[in-house]
Design an enzyme around this catalytic site. Structure first.
Site, PDB file in Angstrom:
ATOM      1  N   THR B 176       0.869  -1.193   0.000  1.00 22.67           N
ATOM      2  CA  THR B 176       0.000   0.000   0.000  1.00 22.67           C
ATOM      3  C   THR B 176       0.902   1.239   0.000  1.00 22.67           C
ATOM      4  O   THR B 176       1.403   1.630  -1.052  1.00 22.67           O
ATOM      5  CB  THR B 176      -0.960   0.010   1.209  1.00 22.67           C
ATOM      6  OG1 THR B 176      -0.212  -0.104   2.419  1.00 22.67           O
ATOM      7  CG2 THR B 176      -1.965  -1.120   1.105  1.00 22.67           C
ATOM      8  N   THR B 213      -0.628  -2.978  10.557  1.00 20.32           N
ATOM      9  CA  THR B 213      -1.127  -3.416   9.236  1.00 20.32           C
ATOM     10  C   THR B 213      -0.007  -4.006   8.502  1.00 20.32           C
ATOM     11  O   THR B 213       0.703  -3.333   7.760  1.00 20.32           O
ATOM     12  CB  THR B 213      -1.665  -2.355   8.293  1.00 20.32           C
ATOM     13  OG1 THR B 213      -2.765  -1.776   8.880  1.00 20.32           O
ATOM     14  CG2 THR B 213      -2.162  -2.953   6.969  1.00 20.32           C
ATOM     15  N   ASN B 421      -0.029  10.751   6.142  1.00 16.56           N
ATOM     16  CA  ASN B 421      -1.243  10.419   6.876  1.00 16.56           C
ATOM     17  C   ASN B 421      -2.209  11.578   7.038  1.00 16.56           C
ATOM     18  O   ASN B 421      -3.336  11.397   7.491  1.00 16.56           O
ATOM     19  CB  ASN B 421      -0.877   9.811   8.226  1.00 16.56           C
ATOM     20  CG  ASN B 421      -0.317   8.427   8.026  1.00 16.56           C
ATOM     21  OD1 ASN B 421      -1.003   7.563   7.496  1.00 16.56           O
ATOM     22  ND2 ASN B 421       0.934   8.237   8.397  1.00 16.56           N
TER      23      ASN B 421
END
Lengths: 426, 426
Positions: B176, B213, B421
């Site tokens: 990702t 994650t 982020n």
């Protein structure tokens, strides 16, 4: 004045239980706005050379008469020297003065550091003509460097000659990376007398629920029974300072103190007094106001984030969930980016350690409900993002598990935080 | 090649106990570098349109024969739909294939999301001609949006036709915000046969010790008894992925799997086999290599931070202390600023929840000891700061409490983290 308005809003809700009217007197003549708002407290702030020349770095707070007192201390296993010295001083439930320096935390300084803290305490006792055991000390700033104690001693002598009812200099002298002084006060009628609770705090970085690098000094002219004061204060600290998170780091230097000198002449308050809830509400109100000010002034912060969790099985669970969301780096960065990325909030609830049924939970960003019953609630992303555009962001969680609630406060994670902490010592 | 050299260094220490020689074959002909390094495993990565056109977003991993398998799953109370489906599939200790998509986590998607995960599983089973229960599924990406499952199904069919021994496309398809694919492998002689352990992982943000994650898929051609494989794998996960922290956020989608197909024809390994320690060391080695790669590729990171705690009373305490330092925002920002602010490291040790005697502790930044016996060790600040100037920073702590040690990995906190982020979804 913004703060006064904010005060008034909080008061309305906080008075529900007590049935008492709390009034706020932030600008009242002859009284300070924080730690000297209550009668008989005096403060001063001076520059003694721990920080750069001309910067206020030494604060002194003094009560005209003896006080009952209580304290809450960092839970960090590694504690700054002044924390132990102050815990010892307050162990008998009395205090009369507080000496504080900024610029140097006197932490990780070994036996010499404890000696320095005691010299600071003794200097204040001598300058003020009180017992050594009546003086609390606190230091905040860089860790691991010996305190220039002669400078501090000279500063205490200087400050003792400048004590007054105005406490702006005191509020400023205890700051480190804070950008704003933090003061709050409340007045409340108890036993037919008007009593005042005031407080001055500092805190900006190294802030986390278990008493981050924050100092808070509350005073009141109420007459309060010692054990009740202690219990009331610790409960208020739990619901305020212990629910603030800026960066997840708990400092070795934190402490919060309350001094009650009884100057208002009220019939002493204890747990059974009918006005005890009103007094407790005033103490909690001042603590919450200071806690919010600390979160709002988080290092690099541009936004205050308030996370409210309702419908929890118990308050402890609600608090853990709220703190988990407020403390999530990903939530904080999303708030900075004004991105209503509620998946990150849900995720932080999930790893909080509190069990809950995701299928019963709902999440709201400001006015927009984004998640309910295990699935996203259809909404316009732009509208949800708009809820994050102001200086205060509210995230509300409804669990549907019970009747308890709790609020936590934090701030956004910004380039400024990285800048401040990537170059703090240089 | 840097990675090969790093491998070799780690091997030397890891082999102490086993007395076995572990060799690494990252570039061996006809084998992949990660999940297809072991014999009989095949992989593919394709673009199916979950992410932007042309970006690889669907990976498929397949074993030519049946495998015993084990898995570790996120401890987040809120879990993505594929996690439950995969946990169910691996419950009987067997698997044969893994289908993974990036770009969408299929989390917070309700009952429909579970249905989507099952469709993904079924599509892979049909495309590969295996049982539905032999297929694990995983999804990583944005939370709270339904998976475009038709695209994923088409992608699985596409990938099944492209399976091969090279796994670079697979490694890329599962990423990702990662900037680099993450693959590692080790070979070891067991029971007279050479067996290979390989693995491919992803992970960059939302990384925290309890399985951030991250996805990791390990394979081996060793023949391994099921219960022993499970125990060996979970122990390795604990000492590798569970000791990585990027931002303190634990994702709902994490999982790590190992598949052992026995293609090397060795006498089956169990806990009592004399070569069991050598095999366990190889599994741990691959996990540690992948864990370090995840930390190094932390969102916005410029430096890998390795924290080693020695002399602890037990390994659990050592791990908690090491993770606390590696996870501290203030330590991470200081590392970014190349500021050897060891007070922040000491502070993070202090709030870790592990009791220790500060007076017996020592802290070293790279080659420079900065703290010992409760006090700073005199040193040149510039020299200490220079220890932080490279791409890898090592902080070592000696507690003097016992014989146990643990290592945790993290990265610095940078402007880049905030940027990534603060605008992930836009």
């Amino acid at each position: 004045m913004t703060r006064a308005r904010a005060n008034a809003r909080i008061t309305a809700t906080m008075n529900k239980d007590s049935g008492q009217r709390i009034k706020f007197a932030p600008g009242e003549a002859l009284r300070g706005k924080g730690a000297t708002a209550a009668e008989g407290f005096f403060a001063a702030g001076v520059s003694c050379g721990v920080r750069r020349a001309g910067e206020l770095d030494l604060g002194l707070l003094f009560s005209g008469g003896p006080c009952v007192a209580a304290g809450a201390f960092t839970r960090n296993a590694f504690r700054g020297a002044p924390v132990g010295v102050t815990e010892e001083a307050v162990a008998d439930g009395t205090l009369r003065a507080v000496a504080v320096n900024s610029g140097n935390a006197n932490a990780a300084t070994g036996a010499g550091g404890v000696e320095d803290a005691r010299r600071m305490q003794t200097a204040a006792a001598e300058a003020l003509g009180v017992e050594v055991g009546e003086v609390a000390v606190a230091s905040t700033g860089v860790i691991g460097e010996r305190l220039p104690v002669e400078k501090v001693e000279a500063g205490i002598l200087d400050a003792a000659g400048r004590l007054g009812a105005g406490d702006d200099a005191f509020a400023e002298a205890i700051l480190t990376t804070d950008t704003r002084p933090k003061q709050a006060s409340a007045t409340v009628r108890v036993a037919g007398k008007t009593v005042t609770v005031g407080g001055t705090a500092k805190g900006s970085g190294m802030i986390h629920p278990n008493m981050g690098t924050m100092l808070a000094f509350l005073t009141t002219d109420a007459s309060v029974e010692r054990e009740y004061l202690n219990r009331t204060f610790l409960a208020a600290v739990e619901r305020s300072f212990n629910r603030v998170t800026v960066d997840g780091d708990t400092s070795p230097s934190d402490l919060a103190l309350v001094l009650a000198n009884g100057a208002s002449g009220n019939e002493p308050l204890d747990a059974d007094h009918p006005d005890a809830p009103a007094f407790a509400a005033a103490v909690e109100k001042v603590c919450v106001e200071l806690a919010r000010a600390i979160a709002r002034d988080g290092e690099g912060a541009t936004k205050l984030v308030t996370v409210v969790v309702r419908g929890a099985a118990d308050e402890k669970s609600a608090a853990a969930l709220a703190k988990s969301v407020a403390g999530s780096s990903l939530v904080k960065a999303a708030v900075f980016g004004e991105d209503a990325n509620w998946g990150r909030a849900l995720n932080a609830l999930g790893y909080s350690g509190v069990a809950f049924d995701v299928g019963k939970a709902a999440i709201r960003f400001g006015e927009v409900e984004v998640f309910r019953g295990g699935e996203p609630v259809p909404h316009e992303t732009a509208e949800a993002n708009a809820q994050l555009s102001g200086e205060e962001v509210v995230i509300e969680v409804e669990l549907g598990e019970g009747e308890s609630e709790a609020t936590a406060w934090g701030c956004d994670l910004t380039y400024g935080y990285v800048e401040i902490n990537g170059s703090y010592r240089t």
